[in-house]
Design an enzyme around this catalytic site. Structure first.
Site, mmCIF file in Angstrom:
data_model
loop_
_atom_site.group_PDB
_atom_site.id
_atom_site.type_symbol
_atom_site.label_atom_id
_atom_site.label_comp_id
_atom_site.label_asym_id
_atom_site.label_seq_id
_atom_site.Cartn_x
_atom_site.Cartn_y
_atom_site.Cartn_z
ATOM 1 N N TRP A 92 0.809 -1.222 0.000
ATOM 2 C CA TRP A 92 0.000 0.000 0.000
ATOM 3 C C TRP A 92 0.839 1.267 0.000
ATOM 4 O O TRP A 92 0.481 2.256 -0.629
ATOM 5 C CB TRP A 92 -1.027 -0.015 1.136
ATOM 6 C CG TRP A 92 -2.159 -0.918 0.781
ATOM 7 C CD1 TRP A 92 -2.426 -2.154 1.298
ATOM 8 C CD2 TRP A 92 -3.148 -0.704 -0.247
ATOM 9 N NE1 TRP A 92 -3.513 -2.713 0.670
ATOM 10 C CE2 TRP A 92 -3.982 -1.838 -0.280
ATOM 11 C CE3 TRP A 92 -3.410 0.329 -1.127
ATOM 12 C CZ2 TRP A 92 -5.052 -1.968 -1.163
ATOM 13 C CZ3 TRP A 92 -4.482 0.213 -2.011
ATOM 14 C CH2 TRP A 92 -5.287 -0.923 -2.020
ATOM 15 N N LYS A 150 -12.823 -0.465 6.950
ATOM 16 C CA LYS A 150 -12.299 -1.536 7.809
ATOM 17 C C LYS A 150 -12.761 -1.317 9.255
ATOM 18 O O LYS A 150 -13.789 -1.826 9.654
ATOM 19 C CB LYS A 150 -10.785 -1.618 7.675
ATOM 20 C CG LYS A 150 -10.374 -1.859 6.210
ATOM 21 C CD LYS A 150 -8.906 -1.652 6.004
ATOM 22 C CE LYS A 150 -8.538 -1.487 4.542
ATOM 23 N NZ LYS A 150 -8.807 -2.652 3.713
ATOM 24 N N ASP A 189 -1.109 6.900 6.649
ATOM 25 C CA ASP A 189 -2.255 6.144 6.142
ATOM 26 C C ASP A 189 -2.587 5.107 7.214
ATOM 27 O O ASP A 189 -1.845 4.141 7.405
ATOM 28 C CB ASP A 189 -1.887 5.473 4.814
ATOM 29 C CG ASP A 189 -3.018 4.583 4.288
ATOM 30 O OD1 ASP A 189 -4.052 4.446 4.966
ATOM 31 O OD2 ASP A 189 -2.850 4.022 3.183
HETATM 32 N N1 PMP Z 1 -4.388 2.073 2.248
HETATM 33 C C1 PMP Z 1 -4.420 0.904 2.877
HETATM 34 C C2 PMP Z 1 -3.437 0.632 3.969
HETATM 35 C C3 PMP Z 1 -5.389 -0.050 2.538
HETATM 36 O O1 PMP Z 1 -5.421 -1.228 3.170
HETATM 37 C C4 PMP Z 1 -6.322 0.238 1.520
HETATM 38 C C5 PMP Z 1 -7.411 -0.723 1.117
HETATM 39 N N2 PMP Z 1 -7.242 -2.022 1.432
HETATM 40 C C6 PMP Z 1 -6.238 1.469 0.876
HETATM 41 C C7 PMP Z 1 -5.256 2.370 1.265
HETATM 42 C C8 PMP Z 1 -7.181 1.844 -0.238
HETATM 43 O O2 PMP Z 1 -8.441 2.112 0.245
HETATM 44 P P1 PMP Z 1 -9.670 2.333 -0.769
HETATM 45 O O3 PMP Z 1 -9.766 1.097 -1.613
HETATM 46 O O4 PMP Z 1 -10.847 2.513 0.119
HETATM 47 O O5 PMP Z 1 -9.349 3.528 -1.602
#
Ligand code: PMP
Length: 360
Positions: free
Chosen positions: A100, A195, A171
């Protein structure tokens, strides 16, 4: 009882879903329900104000931080962070720690230059996160970004970094509200709601107010931190149902004992699982350094990888769902967000024990 170990969108607390169903069906004297009224009306404003107050209480958010409810997921913020925080030509520092953070860096590069403050290493197949005291942050960087919990690899920073004068941006999509936090150490904290917070489509951001003036006129107004803060996140129509849902999650968290309780529970649940993996004589193997193991996403592999598919299928037959690892990582991933009860972990441990006995 079926148990849901999904990494996201993930299990929500049953009392929250029941309350959401009730609230959805409540009609006011004009005949409209939550989804049918103006976002500027007194009812929705009261809901959003209560959601903000709930979060401020749970995380002891200081007054000098704006709480923003933004449309779209955390991936939208990957681009919006440099747009809102970096001056033209100014670099941003990133800690690369896995999938990520890699996606965040890839997106940021469309809007600013990226310098690496630190990178993770893989030694003998084991993931090690770079210790925060070894990060080297470019002093000219607009901010230093890191991913507090790498959802795909199951690696988490357990120490709150100190980025000095460079604003720290985190994040926290997959570990927000799972432990106490010193918000004053951060410039921006953001988290996708899907989450630990509620439903997908909403991102929560805490932005230190002195950083708001950095959002220039090049940022579209509805995506500008400065404008959204000035308009109490109602510059454009916010995702009203998602906001109402996070308010219910915050109510639930407060009733359950808040961050101290979530901290104890998350450690208890994840410790049980890591201990079972480590005690399995190599039948199950975790490839994250013990100091960096995530409390939210426990990732492991079967010693004999050919057994992975039957592990997933047999688990489903016993009511244990969404255990397949992230598509880029493989193996097994057990997500243990706040709404996953200890009973789910005990059911999984019993299954893992029986599976190992059958195939070991
Ligand atoms: N950052 C992290 C650490 C994530 O786990 C996720 C989704 N699993 C995201 C960003 C992206 O989130 P979204 O799909 O809601 O844009």
């Amino acid at each position: 009882m079926p148990w849901n170990f999904s990494a996201g969108p993930s299990a929500l607390p049953a009392p929250v879903l029941e309350r959401a169903r009730e609230e959805l069906l409540i009609r006011d004297k004009r005949g409209s329900c939550l989804l049918e009224r103006s976002f500027t009306g007194a009812e929705f404003v009261a809901t959003m104000t209560a959601a903000e107050a709930g979060l401020r209480e749970l995380l002891a958010v200081p007054d000098e931080y704006a709480v923003l409810f933004l449309s779209g997921g955390a991936m939208a913020q990957f681009g919006l962070l440099p747009m809102n925080l970096a001056r033209p030509g100014q670099p941003a520092a990133y800690v690369e720690s896995g999938y990520w953070s890699g996606r965040a860096i890839e997106e940021a590069r469309h809007f600013c230059s990226v310098s690496f403050a630190a990178r993770h290493t893989v030694r003998d197949g084991v993931v090690h996160l770079p210790p925060p005291d070894e990060w080297r942050i470019d002093p000219d960087a607009a901010y230093c970004h890191y991913t507090a919990n790498e959802t795909a690899q199951g690696a988490e920073f357990h120490i709150q970094p100190d980025s000095g004068l460079v604003p720290l941006v985190a994040d926290m999509s997959s570990n927000i509200l799972s432990r106490r936090l010193d918000v004053s150490r951060f410039g921006v904290i953001y988290a996708s709601a899907q989450k630990n917070l509620g439903a997908s489509g909403l991102t929560l951001a805490l932005v230190r107010r002195d950083l708001l003036s950095r959002s220039g006129s090049a940022v579209p107004s509805s995506l500008s931190y400065r404008i959204q803060a000035a308009e109490s996140s109602r510059y454009s129509t916010p995702p009203v149902f998602e906001v109402a849902l996070v308010k219910l999650v915050f109510d639930w968290l407060r009733a359950e004992g808040g961050m101290p309780a979530m901290e104890v529970r998350s450690l208890y649940k994840s410790d049980l699982l890591y201990r079972a993996i480590d005690d399995s004589a190599g039948f199950y193997r975790c490839f994250v350094a013990p100091a960096n193991r995530s409390r939210m996403n426990v990732c492991f592999r079967l010693g004999d990888e050919a057994l992975t598919e039957s592990f997933v299928a047999d688990a489903e037959a016993e009511g244990l769902f969404n255990l397949r690892g992230h598509s880029r990582v493989g193996g097994i991933r057990v997500s243990l967000y706040n709404a996953v009860p200890e009973a789910a972990v005990h059911a999984l441990l019993q299954f893992m024990d029986h599976f190992a006995a059958r195939h070991g």
